[in-house]
Structure formats: structure tokens, C-alpha cells
Design a protein around this motif. Structure first.
Motif, mmCIF file in Angstrom:
data_model
loop_
_atom_site.group_PDB
_atom_site.id
_atom_site.type_symbol
_atom_site.label_atom_id
_atom_site.label_comp_id
_atom_site.label_asym_id
_atom_site.label_seq_id
_atom_site.Cartn_x
_atom_site.Cartn_y
_atom_site.Cartn_z
ATOM 1 N N GLU A 14 23.779 -9.157 -11.781
ATOM 2 C CA GLU A 14 25.123 -9.285 -11.193
ATOM 3 C C GLU A 14 25.007 -9.499 -9.677
ATOM 4 O O GLU A 14 23.968 -9.211 -9.083
ATOM 5 C CB GLU A 14 25.936 -8.017 -11.471
ATOM 6 C CG GLU A 14 26.249 -7.792 -12.934
ATOM 7 C CD GLU A 14 27.233 -8.799 -13.491
ATOM 8 O OE1 GLU A 14 28.096 -9.258 -12.742
ATOM 9 O OE2 GLU A 14 27.109 -9.143 -14.681
ATOM 10 N N LYS A 38 28.255 -5.995 -5.819
ATOM 11 C CA LYS A 38 28.821 -5.053 -6.797
ATOM 12 C C LYS A 38 28.356 -3.618 -6.557
ATOM 13 O O LYS A 38 28.918 -2.685 -7.114
ATOM 14 C CB LYS A 38 28.452 -5.465 -8.227
ATOM 15 C CG LYS A 38 28.962 -6.835 -8.651
ATOM 16 C CD LYS A 38 30.437 -6.800 -8.960
ATOM 17 C CE LYS A 38 30.944 -8.148 -9.451
ATOM 18 N NZ LYS A 38 32.398 -8.180 -9.577
ATOM 19 N N ARG A 39 27.287 -3.460 -5.739
ATOM 20 C CA ARG A 39 26.821 -2.102 -5.435
ATOM 21 C C ARG A 39 26.628 -1.903 -3.928
ATOM 22 O O ARG A 39 25.811 -1.112 -3.492
ATOM 23 C CB ARG A 39 25.517 -1.806 -6.181
ATOM 24 C CG ARG A 39 24.362 -2.741 -5.889
ATOM 25 C CD ARG A 39 23.142 -2.370 -6.727
ATOM 26 N NE ARG A 39 21.990 -3.206 -6.440
ATOM 27 C CZ ARG A 39 21.079 -2.945 -5.510
ATOM 28 N NH1 ARG A 39 21.206 -1.875 -4.737
ATOM 29 N NH2 ARG A 39 20.039 -3.737 -5.332
ATOM 30 N N GLU A 96 33.840 1.293 -11.757
ATOM 31 C CA GLU A 96 34.328 0.599 -10.554
ATOM 32 C C GLU A 96 33.866 -0.853 -10.502
ATOM 33 O O GLU A 96 34.642 -1.755 -10.193
ATOM 34 C CB GLU A 96 33.857 1.343 -9.297
ATOM 35 C CG GLU A 96 34.433 0.738 -8.034
ATOM 36 C CD GLU A 96 34.129 1.563 -6.800
ATOM 37 O OE1 GLU A 96 34.486 1.097 -5.719
ATOM 38 O OE2 GLU A 96 33.563 2.660 -6.910
ATOM 39 N N THR A 97 32.585 -1.085 -10.777
ATOM 40 C CA THR A 97 32.069 -2.451 -10.889
ATOM 41 C C THR A 97 31.251 -2.526 -12.176
ATOM 42 O O THR A 97 31.035 -1.511 -12.838
ATOM 43 C CB THR A 97 31.171 -2.840 -9.694
ATOM 44 O OG1 THR A 97 29.950 -2.092 -9.769
ATOM 45 C CG2 THR A 97 31.844 -2.582 -8.366
ATOM 46 N N GLU A 132 32.069 -3.093 -2.880
ATOM 47 C CA GLU A 132 32.453 -4.488 -2.608
ATOM 48 C C GLU A 132 33.383 -4.589 -1.406
ATOM 49 O O GLU A 132 33.843 -5.682 -1.074
ATOM 50 C CB GLU A 132 33.118 -5.154 -3.822
ATOM 51 C CG GLU A 132 32.237 -5.256 -5.047
ATOM 52 C CD GLU A 132 32.923 -6.030 -6.171
ATOM 53 O OE1 GLU A 132 32.838 -7.265 -6.173
ATOM 54 O OE2 GLU A 132 33.549 -5.389 -7.035
ATOM 55 N N TRP A 163 43.130 2.113 -11.824
ATOM 56 C CA TRP A 163 41.762 2.239 -12.326
ATOM 57 C C TRP A 163 41.776 3.009 -13.636
ATOM 58 O O TRP A 163 42.534 3.977 -13.783
ATOM 59 C CB TRP A 163 40.883 2.970 -11.315
ATOM 60 C CG TRP A 163 40.786 2.289 -9.987
ATOM 61 C CD1 TRP A 163 41.592 2.482 -8.908
ATOM 62 C CD2 TRP A 163 39.834 1.304 -9.598
ATOM 63 N NE1 TRP A 163 41.217 1.679 -7.867
ATOM 64 C CE2 TRP A 163 40.122 0.940 -8.258
ATOM 65 C CE3 TRP A 163 38.762 0.679 -10.242
ATOM 66 C CZ2 TRP A 163 39.380 -0.003 -7.563
ATOM 67 C CZ3 TRP A 163 38.012 -0.256 -9.548
ATOM 68 C CH2 TRP A 163 38.331 -0.591 -8.222
#
Length: 590
Positions: free
Chosen positions: A283, A287-288, A140-141, A81, A117
Motif C-alpha cells: 500500500e 497510509k502509515r 483507520e487505514t 495520512e 469511523w
């Protein structure tokens, strides 16, 4: 840190002296603002530096400080992102700190040092690990699980492993090496951008990458771990094709490099991608996705850095075992930056002024693609597919950048300005394009989609090639001079071009076509050809075949929803029935 002084400034090229221990590709800080630069030539005591920021205001006598380290990227949670410039500075963080314009010399870490995280370990204390082994994961997402790996070159026994929330710089594990040294491992690792990330073994690219673009998937496929280039003149749709690949290719991670193209094109990406839904997860596509923006109004020298930054990030995700697609738009702008720097260095120019090492640099870039067995004991596999746009001046495909690229890549999607002006998109010319992955892709698709996939493709290419020859006759003497069979072939070729190869990137349904739907579409068009030939053999007038009511349904088959592919069965039945009625209705002389 050693400090030298500037002796010459020539645009993005700065010459300094007084740094005796500096090495090639070391990062240096230039001037009182500390502009970022990279050593590209060492000649006696004179050091040539390409500066990745605007050099206005620099002059002889200004300080130059060496960091003693090569240009590196930060790899860890927080990359996805992200929108970075060519040297991996996060543009959103710069905007928060300095406003809408990038302040010269600004230092912002690539990864957020404050965000925590949630780390979940996958190894235990006392377990032996080698480089590349996965220590744990971070979500991560919503779509992507970030795998924290043992850095290359490190192996030993896990002395300590933690669970919980940590920043990217806090240690999450301690590894005791064979020599007895205990090394703390954080979630973030650094890697020099010009050095290829290591892997165990390179594998042949045997799995085709589905893109949802019919002309690509059916006629000129690319594989996971393959290389492709999209050359074409201005306005022929290079950027849109790359946007489509980034949106719809069945890669798990997308890295998009806007290298020297116009800023408004990158703006389109930034506005579109957050709105687009990932077809698999629903999504947002961002996001990727990782975006590297180094547009035409940003420093020229940083174009080279942006290409290496992007491919290093892509290799990192490949090492986790993901399939990654890298889009570089465009390598011609990078080559122009190389030409400018080479000219300022007063190097002997090669063809059209490009440096003699142009081919080698392009080869080094594309050869970092591939399908590999990753480091680590779990034998996971990852793939990095590289697609580069080429912008030859005036659409001249014989120019050096295009020719140097063609010597390396295996897929050539030649964009044609005449197709673009005729509003046929994607404007990929089916007569001049090629793919060296056709056999691999056909074998896979014969097994998975339809046993006659390769026959359908071969017949389609034959029809399109024969049409090109017949068009010469039509131009000279008119279509009435053709035989009935040739007129049918021309009609079918027109259907292939307009109903199959032409695709609307902005239509909700037509923007993406699954392999199964592509197969059904092509089979339907070629069924019309075979049924039409039967009718001609039974002396049915060509005008009656041409004006069959089912032709409208064949033309609109591209708009059939992916969940309703059974509709093709109804159209096929209707086609056969209407042809049978023509034949049974009595033979008429053609």
C-alpha cells in the motif's frame, strides 16, 4: 475568558498585561485576528508570549485573551495520512477553506469532526478497565488499526459500550469511576504537547531497527526505542538519509517533522510518499505516515511547537503498542528559533548566543524516545525511535547544538562533505561515526542472520581503518611503494567503499537492502580478501588477482534481487574456482 492588552511587539514576541491568572505555557489568542500564542515568561504583570503566526499589524492596546489551557494536540482516528503545520492545523483543510496560503488566525480542528469511523468494541459492559486499556478498534487505514484507549488517569467499570459509526467527538463508551462518577469517553483525546505521555516501565532497547541502508545496519546500527543524530554540512545528504529511513525502516508508524528546512524538501516528501509502496503491505507509504510541516518560510516560533507536536503524536501510537520512527529535520532550526526568542526576551546568552537551557530542551526531546511497557492490563509493548538531523554552520561539529545532541543520543552518523562532493552517498564517514548499540545489534544478528556477523563487521572496520593509514603513505610515495598484501587490502577497502557502503537511493533495487543480503554481500567481499591472501602466499602476481573476471560480479552484487540471493552461492563458487586456477596455474614470482 480573561482579556488583557498588548504593551510591546517584537517580531514573534508579544508582551501583554492584564492577565493575572495566566500560567506558563498557557495558550492565548492575540490581537483582533486571534493569533495563536503560548506564554513563555511571566514577570510581574507582564506576560511574554511567543506567537505562532505572523505578527505584522499588531500593536499596543490590541486585545489578548487567555484560553486557560496549555498547547495540546488532538489524538484520535484521522491523524494518519495527515499533513499538519507546527500547531497541528491540517493543511489540506486550510487549503479547502482559505486557499493556497494560511490565513492568519484561522481555526480549523486537527481532526475532522464530520467524518464517521467504524468502531468495534473489544470490551464488554460491566468489565473493569484501567487507563491505557483498549476499548475498541477503528480500521483507520488499510495498514493500521487505530486502537481507542482509556485516557490516562481514568479507570472504572464499563457502564455502556457502543458499536457502529461515530465521529471522533461522539461518546463510544461510559465508564463509572470508583467514586461513582460516570465519564463519557469519545474516540478523540487531547494531550498537552510538553508533557510526556505516561507508561508503566521503560525497557532496554534490545531489538535493532532494520533500515535497509547498509552503512547504518552493518556498521552503525540503531535500535527500536533508540536515539540517533545525523549532523552534516549543507548538501551532504541529511534529508535524503532521513527520507530513506522514513521509507524503509521497519517501524509500523512514521512521524516526519519538517522543522525549519526548505519548503521544496517538504514538497519532495509530499510528492514521493503517496507514490511509494510500503514494502510489507504494498500500500502507499502515506497510509502509515504523519507529516508535520513547519518549513523555513513559516513562523519561526512554531518550530518549537512542531517538534513537541510530532513527538506527542508519536508517543500516542507507541502507547497503542506500535513501533514508531520519528524523523526531525532539523533540530538546529529549532535551536535557532530558541536563540531568537531568547534574544528577544533579553536573556543572558550562552555559547554562540544560544540560550543556557539549550542542552536541557534537547535532552527533554530525545529522552521521550524509548521502548516501554504501555499502560493497560494487557502488558503490550511499544517503541519510539527518534532520529534528529543537525545542520551545523559550515559543517563545524564542535558547535553547541551538535555537542549538546551528542551528549544525549547513542548513535552518531557523521556526514562528510568530502564524501558528498565525491558523489559517495550516504555520505556517512565510517571513521568518525559511532553507535553504542553495536553489541546489542550484533548479538541479535548473530542469532538471526549469521553466526559470524560480528566477525565480518569487525574485519570490515579494521580494513577501513588500516586503509586510512595506508592512504597517507600512498599520497607521499605512491602506491608502488606498498607491499603486495597492503595493495590487496587497499583494493578490498575500495570494494567495501564502492560496492557495499555506496548506495543509490534512487535505484529500484539498491535503495533497500535486507539484512540477509547485506550479510551475503559483505561475506563475498571479505571472501575475496581471504582468497586473495592465499593466492599471494602462493606467489601469484597481484595484477592477476586484481583483474579476476569475477570482480565485476562482486561489484554488481548490490543489484541482485532480494528474491534471488542464491546467486551469491554461484559467485562464491566462481571466486574460489578462479583463485584455485591461479594457484594451480603455476606459482609466479610477485
Amino acid at each position: 475568558m480573561k482579556q488583557g492588552t498588548i504593551v510591546k511587539v517584537s517580531g514573534p514576541l508579544v508582551v501583554a498585561k492584564g492577565l493575572p491568572e495566566v500560567k506558563m505555557f498557557d495558550v492565548v489568542r492575540v490581537g483582533k485576528l486571534g493569533l495563536i500564542g503560548e506564554v513563555i515568561e511571566v514577570r510581574g504583570e507582564n506576560i511574554s508570549i511567543q506567537v505562532y503566526e505572523e505578527t505584522a499589524g499588531l500593536g499596543p492596546g490590541d486585545p489578548v485573551t487567555s484560553t486557560g489551557a496549555p498547547l495540546s494536540v488532538e489524538l484520535g482516528p484521522g491523524i494518519l495520512e495527515g499533513i499538519f503545520d507546527g500547531i497541528q492545523r491540517p493543511l489540506d483543510a486550510i487549503e479547502r477553506e482559505a486557499g493556497s496560503y494560511i490565513t492568519r488566525g484561522i481555526e480549523v480542528p486537527a481532526l475532522n469532526r464530520e467524518k464517521k469511523w467504524e468502531f468495534k468494541p473489544t470490551v464488554k459492559k460491566g468489565q473493569k478497565v484501567i487507563n491505557g486499556d483498549i476499548l475498541g478498534t477503528v480500521q483507520e487505514t488499510v495498514i493500521i488499526e487505530h486502537r481507542i484507549m482509556v485516557p490516562p488517569g481514568l479507570s472504572g467499570v464499563v457502564e455502556d459500550i457502543k458499536e457502529g459509526e461515530f465521529t471522533v467527538t461522539e461518546p463510544i463508551a461510559k465508564i463509572k469511576t470508583d467514586s461513582g462518577k460516570v465519564v463519557e469517553v469519545p474516540m478523540m483525546q487531547k494531550w498537552p504537547v510538553r508533557r510526556v505521555r505516561p507508561y508503566k516501565e521503560k525497557l532496554p532497547p534490545i531489538y535493532p531497527m532494520s533500515t535497509g541502508q547498509r552503512v547504518i545496519d552493518t556498521l552503525f546500527p540503531v535500535t527500536k526505542g533508540g536515539t540517533a543524530c545525523i549532523p552534516g554540512p549543507f548538501g551532504s545528504g541529511k534529508t535524503v538519509v532521513q527520507h530513506q529511513l522514513a521509507k524503509w525502516a521497519d517501524a509500523e508508524i512514521v512521524v516526519y517533522i519538517g522543522c525549519g528546512e526548505r519548503g521544496n524538501e517538504m514538497t519532495d516528501v509530499l510528492l514521493e510518499f503517496p507514490e511509494l509502496k510500503d514494502p510489507k503491505s504494498g500500500e502507499p507509504l502515506m497510509k502509515r505516515t504523519v507529516l508535520i510541516a513547519n518549513t523555513s518560510n513559516m513562523p519561526v516560533a512554531a518550530r518549537e511547537a512542531s517538534v513537541y507536536t510530532g513527538i506527542t503524536i508519536a508517543e500516542y501510537f507507541r502507547d497503542m503498542g506500535y513501533s514508531v520512527a520519528l524523523m526531525a529535520d532539523s533540530t538546529s532550526r529549532w535551536a535557532e528559533a530558541l536563540r531568537e526568542m531568547s534574544g528577544r526576551l533579553e536573556e543572558m546568552p550562552g555559547e554562540e548566543g544560544y540560550p543556557a537551557y539549550l542542552s536541557r530542551r534537547l535532552s527533554e526531546f530525545y529522552e521521550r524516545a524509548g521502548r516501554v511497557v504501555c499502560l493497560g492490563s494487557d502488558e503490550r509493548r511499544g517503541a519510539l525511535t527518534t532520529v534528529g538531523a543537525v545542520s551545523p554552520p559550515g559543517g563545524d561539529l564542535s558547535e553547541p547544538v551538535t555537542q549538546a545532541t551528542l551528549r544525549v543520543v547513542k548513535v552518531f552518523w557523521a556526514l562528510d562533505s568530502s564524501l558528498a562532493y565525491a558523489r559517495h552517498f550516504p555520505a556517512i564517514n565510517w571513521l568518525t561515526s559511532y553507535s553504542l548499540y553495536v553489541d546489542v545489534a550484533e548479538k541479535y544478528r548473530n542469532e538471526k542472520i549469521g553466526s559470524d556477523w560480528s566477525e565480518l563487521r569487525a574485519e570490515t572496520m579494521k580494513i577501513l581503518q588500516e586503509e586510512a593509514g595506508l592512504q597517507e603513505i600512498v599520497r607521499l610515495v605512491g602506491i608502488d611503494a606498498l607491499s603486495v598484501k597492503d595493495r590487496l587490502l587497499m583494493e578490498v577497502a575500495k570494494s567495501i567503499r564502492e560496492d557495499f557502503l555506496h548506495q543509490n537511493a534512487f535505484h529500484e533495487v539498491d535503495t533497500y537492502t535486507s539484512l540477509r543480503k547485506q550479510y551475503r554481500m559483505l561475506k563475498l567481499i571479505l571472501m575475496f580478501y581471504s582468497e586473495g591472501q592465499k593466492a599471494i602466499e602462493n606467489d601469484v602476481l597481484f595484477s592477476r588477482i586484481e583483474n579476476l573476471p569475477v570482480r565485476e560480479k562482486i561489484a554488481r552484487a548490490k543489484y541482485i534481487d532480494e528474491d534471488n540471493l542464491d546467486a551469491f552461492d554461484d559467485i562464491e563458487k566462481e571466486l574460489k574456482q578462479q583463485i584455485s586456477e591461479l594457484i594451480e596455474g603455476g606459482s609466479e614470482s610477485a
